[in-house]
Design a protein around this motif. Structure first.
Motif, PDB file in Angstrom:
ATOM      1  N   TYR A 126      12.285  19.535  99.594  1.00 18.04           N
ATOM      2  CA  TYR A 126      13.081  18.609 100.609  1.00 18.04           C
ATOM      3  C   TYR A 126      12.375  17.246 100.750  1.00 18.04           C
ATOM      4  CZ  TYR A 126      14.952  23.340 101.575  1.00 18.04           C
ATOM      5  OH  TYR A 126      15.354  24.560 101.845  1.00 18.04           O
ATOM      6  N   VAL A 127      11.224  16.854 100.166  1.00 23.36           N
ATOM      7  CA  VAL A 127      10.951  15.807 100.138  1.00 23.36           C
ATOM      8  C   VAL A 127      11.711  14.696  99.134  1.00 23.36           C
ATOM      9  CG1 VAL A 127       8.820  14.178  99.302  1.00 23.36           C
ATOM     10  CG2 VAL A 127       8.357  16.304 100.792  1.00 23.36           C
ATOM     11  N   ALA A 128      11.985  15.293  98.067  1.00 23.43           N
ATOM     12  CA  ALA A 128      12.735  14.750  96.811  1.00 23.43           C
ATOM     13  C   ALA A 128      14.377  14.332  97.321  1.00 23.43           C
ATOM     14  CB  ALA A 128      12.754  15.600  95.759  1.00 23.43           C
ATOM     15  N   ALA A 129      14.714  15.636  98.265  1.00 24.05           N
ATOM     16  CA  ALA A 129      16.043  15.321  98.964  1.00 24.05           C
ATOM     17  C   ALA A 129      16.297  14.387  99.714  1.00 24.05           C
ATOM     18  CB  ALA A 129      16.485  17.005  99.561  1.00 24.05           C
ATOM     19  N   VAL A 130      15.117  14.110 100.589  1.00 29.00           N
ATOM     20  CA  VAL A 130      14.949  13.069 101.340  1.00 29.00           C
ATOM     21  C   VAL A 130      15.032  11.608 100.473  1.00 29.00           C
ATOM     22  CG1 VAL A 130      13.603  11.510 102.930  1.00 29.00           C
ATOM     23  CG2 VAL A 130      14.126  13.818 103.415  1.00 29.00           C
ATOM     24  N   ALA A 131      14.340  11.659  99.349  1.00 24.35           N
ATOM     25  CA  ALA A 131      14.438  10.308  98.566  1.00 24.35           C
ATOM     26  C   ALA A 131      15.862  10.253  97.993  1.00 24.35           C
ATOM     27  CB  ALA A 131      13.488  10.707  97.323  1.00 24.35           C
ATOM     28  N   GLY A 132      16.398  11.307  97.636  1.00 22.30           N
ATOM     29  CA  GLY A 132      17.967  11.081  97.282  1.00 22.30           C
ATOM     30  C   GLY A 132      18.815  10.607  98.315  1.00 22.30           C
ATOM     31  N   GLY A 133      18.382  11.082  99.490  1.00 20.50           N
ATOM     32  CA  GLY A 133      19.250  10.338 100.681  1.00 20.50           C
ATOM     33  C   GLY A 133      19.198   9.029 100.959  1.00 20.50           C
ATOM     34  N   VAL A 134      17.741   8.412 100.673  1.00 25.94           N
ATOM     35  CA  VAL A 134      17.422   7.132 100.658  1.00 25.94           C
ATOM     36  C   VAL A 134      18.070   6.350  99.845  1.00 25.94           C
ATOM     37  CG1 VAL A 134      15.581   5.400 100.844  1.00 25.94           C
ATOM     38  CG2 VAL A 134      15.406   7.591 102.077  1.00 25.94           C
ATOM     39  N   LEU A 135      18.176   6.914  98.506  1.00 27.58           N
ATOM     40  CA  LEU A 135      18.604   6.228  97.407  1.00 27.58           C
ATOM     41  C   LEU A 135      20.148   6.053  97.632  1.00 27.58           C
ATOM     42  CD1 LEU A 135      16.805   7.615  94.439  1.00 27.58           C
ATOM     43  CD2 LEU A 135      16.780   5.435  95.260  1.00 27.58           C
ATOM     44  N   ILE A 136      20.693   6.910  98.008  1.00 27.99           N
ATOM     45  CA  ILE A 136      22.259   6.685  98.659  1.00 27.99           C
ATOM     46  C   ILE A 136      22.412   5.603  99.359  1.00 27.99           C
ATOM     47  CG2 ILE A 136      24.259   7.938  99.640  1.00 27.99           C
ATOM     48  CD1 ILE A 136      23.187  10.571  98.172  1.00 27.99           C
ATOM     49  N   LEU A 137      21.631   5.619 100.547  1.00 28.09           N
ATOM     50  CA  LEU A 137      21.948   4.564 101.582  1.00 28.09           C
ATOM     51  C   LEU A 137      21.664   3.141 100.861  1.00 28.09           C
ATOM     52  CD1 LEU A 137      19.984   6.136 104.662  1.00 28.09           C
ATOM     53  CD2 LEU A 137      22.277   5.927 104.173  1.00 28.09           C
ATOM     54  N   LEU A 138      20.853   3.050 100.035  1.00 27.48           N
ATOM     55  CA  LEU A 138      20.388   1.929  99.345  1.00 27.48           C
ATOM     56  C   LEU A 138      21.568   1.544  98.399  1.00 27.48           C
ATOM     57  CD1 LEU A 138      16.581   2.277  98.438  1.00 27.48           C
ATOM     58  CD2 LEU A 138      17.580   0.849 100.293  1.00 27.48           C
ATOM     59  N   GLY A 139      22.148   2.415  97.865  1.00 33.20           N
ATOM     60  CA  GLY A 139      23.516   2.237  97.002  1.00 33.20           C
ATOM     61  C   GLY A 139      24.730   1.887  97.701  1.00 33.20           C
ATOM     62  N   LEU A 140      24.617   2.024  99.206  1.00 26.48           N
ATOM     63  CA  LEU A 140      25.789   1.653  99.850  1.00 26.48           C
ATOM     64  C   LEU A 140      25.555   0.374 100.544  1.00 26.48           C
ATOM     65  CD1 LEU A 140      26.437   5.122 101.692  1.00 26.48           C
ATOM     66  CD2 LEU A 140      27.755   4.131  99.514  1.00 26.48           C
ATOM     67  N   VAL A 141      24.245  -0.478 100.059  1.00 23.88           N
ATOM     68  CA  VAL A 141      24.183  -1.691 100.554  1.00 23.88           C
ATOM     69  C   VAL A 141      24.416  -2.973  99.644  1.00 23.88           C
ATOM     70  CG1 VAL A 141      22.778  -3.449 101.999  1.00 23.88           C
ATOM     71  CG2 VAL A 141      22.582  -0.860 102.219  1.00 23.88           C
ATOM     72  N   PRO A 142      25.739  -3.348  99.295  1.00 21.20           N
ATOM     73  CA  PRO A 142      25.748  -4.438  98.309  1.00 21.20           C
ATOM     74  C   PRO A 142      24.654  -5.587  98.520  1.00 21.20           C
ATOM     75  CG  PRO A 142      27.895  -3.586  99.001  1.00 21.20           C
ATOM     76  CD  PRO A 142      26.691  -2.992 100.033  1.00 21.20           C
ATOM     77  N   LYS A 143      24.411  -6.231  99.739  1.00 22.84           N
ATOM     78  CA  LYS A 143      23.854  -7.190  99.790  1.00 22.84           C
ATOM     79  C   LYS A 143      22.430  -7.165  98.990  1.00 22.84           C
ATOM     80  CE  LYS A 143      24.466  -9.513 103.634  1.00 22.84           C
ATOM     81  NZ  LYS A 143      24.974 -10.765 103.029  1.00 22.84           N
TER      82      LYS A 143
END
Length: 486
Positions: free
Chosen positions: A329-346
């Motif tokens: 679940y630690v890796a799952a959280v990392a995946g969630g963070v990467l998705i959030l970063l991918g949704l920030v074009p700036k």
């Protein structure tokens, strides 16, 4: 008086395997963020290098970075949480863009255009889904002898890309290889070296990120930075699918990226086996096949969303070994963070605006690290009394030909140039076929059989920046997965 029967006690949480145990939210978030910090630079370097090599503008490179992070996050979630019996190894692994695809993608873009790059990526992803199960059962045909050779060539072939970023793309330009640019890149390399030597803990693992930040600050007074496009970028957004047009599928380009998919499978296999050993959950061939199928999905998602082919990141494997935290679940959280970063074009625009010498200086260290990882993998290959030295020598020689002489195949058909002109593709084909010839066919004339270590067993580290403990030692003649290959 009879005593009422005692109801059975509920199973204790400790009965669950540590891989399946969630952690307290605060700790879970912090550890997941640490995984992102460790792999972030390596992940975004791929779109930076590719975008610069095919002469894309800053806004488009920013789009590639966001797509790259989004796909990496989705694949990381697939790997850690899984979907039924179809996808995901269900271990604490983090996925990210692989350097193995950079050179073939650049060649395909130059010959056929970007629609062919992403069409070929989709085809390679489908190919990966189809061969995930057979590959998991035939992993012995991709021993450290093959994977170590290929990884070495991957690093060597990319060093020229780093040099082009530092010096500039046009040797005839007035500012080509300007001493100040070389000094800036050299300073970044020095900063990374000093960080590795004197920093401790997590800070020591962030040497490349520190080098990028320090180099960008140094580039400000030199007039090399231009962040003007950042202000116009949106805070939230998703790139439209097929941004570069309808996908195209030239045969040579498809074959080239399918070979790259085999390289990715070889890397990911070693890393997943390593994490399985670290966490006390040995993998069966079915587990391994699900993990490889998730890599295949990265090709399909990357091709549609303008991203990149992903592999299991070895530096995160090393982090699992260092922290001893086994929860997926630690890796799952990392995946969630990467998705959030991918949704920030700036954010993607900021990273895309980094100067070429800064990216090149950091990339030089990362690409050379890939080479060192390949050499380290080859250390466990027995050379005495075998033909393995010849296999490595011929494979590296064939692979490096198009690097040192880029026009050597100019008289051949285009399809041949795309396949043989990629150092990674040609080295993979050569190493695989030579290993079959010498180590998996009948021997004549009393030539000695190779020792077990050259036949099976996962390599130790298979990616840039891999930390200690990123893999088990080479196995014996046994099948490295936890059930018979048949």
């Amino acid at each position: 008086m009879s005593q009422a029967p005692t109801p059975p006690a509920a199973p204790a949480a400790t009965d669950r395997h540590p891989v399946d145990q969630p952690l307290p939210p605060a700790r879970l978030g912090l550890l997941g963020l640490q995984h992102v910090l460790v792999m972030y630079t390596g992940c975004v370097t791929v779109p930076l290098v590719f975008g610069a090599a095919v002469d894309l503008d800053t806004a488009t490179i920013g789009l590639l970075i966001n797509a790259d992070l989004l796909v990496a996050g989705l694949i990381t979630l697939l790997q850690s949480l899984g979907i039924g019996r179809i996808l995901g190894v269900r271990l604490p692994v983090v996925a990210g863009a692989t350097f193995a695809a950079v050179t073939p993608m650049i060649l395909i873009a130059g010959e056929y255009g970007l629609p062919a790059v992403y069409g070929s990526m989709i085809a390679a992803g489908i190919f990966g889904l189809l061969i995930a199960v057979p590959f998991a059962r035939a992993v012995r045909f991709f021993p450290p002898l093959v994977s170590g050779t290929v990884i070495t060539v991957i690093g060597l072939s990319l060093i020229g890309v780093a040099a082009g970023l530092i010096a500039g793309p046009d040797p005839a330009a007035e500012d080509y290889a300007r001493p100040s640019h070389l000094a800036l890149a050299g300073g970044i390399v020095l900063l990374i070296v000093l960080t590795g030597r004197f920093a401790r803990g997590l800070l020591a693992q962030l040497g490349v990120l520190i080098g990028l930040v320090g180099g960008t600050l140094a580039a400000l007074p030199m007039g090399l930075t231009d962040f003007s496009s950042v202000g116009g970028a949106a805070w939230i957004g998703v790139a439209s699918p097929f941004h570069f047009g309808a996908p195209q599928f030239p045969v040579a380009a498809v074959v080239s990226l399918c070979v790259v998919m085999l390289v990715i499978f070889t890397e990911s296999t070693a890393d997943m086996l390593a994490v399985g050993e670290m966490t006390g959950r040995p993998l069966t061939s079915r587990d391994l096949a699900r993990g490889l199928a998730a890599d295949g999905m990265s090709g399909i998602l990357g091709g549609v969303m303008n991203g990149f082919l992903d592999t299991v990141f070895a530096q995160n494997v090393g982090l699992v070994g260092m922290t001893k935290v086994r929860s997926r679940y630690v890796a799952a959280v990392a995946g969630g963070v990467l998705i959030l970063l991918g949704l920030v074009p700036k954010l993607g625009e900021v990273v895309a605006s980094l100067p070429g010498p800064v990216i090149g200086g950091a990339g030089l260290v990362m690409f050379a690290t890939v080479t060192a990882v390949g050499v380290n993998t080859l250390r466990k290959v027995p050379f005495e009394g075998t033909h393995n030295m010849l296999i490595v020598a011929v494979s590296i020689g064939v692979g490096m030909l198009p690097v040192v002489a880029p026009t050597i195949y100019h008289a051949f058909p285009t399809w041949f140039q795309i396949i043989a002109g990629s150092a990674i593709t040609s080295a993979t084909i050569a190493a695989f076929l030579l290993n079959l010839l010498f180590n998996h066919t009948g021997r004549r004339g009393g030539s000695p059989a190779p020792e077990a270590g050259s036949e099976t067993g996962p390599e130790t580290n298979t990616g840039p920046g891999a930390g200690p403990g990123a893999g088990p030692a080479a196995g014996s003649g046994a099948n490295p997965v936890g059930e018979p290959a048949g």
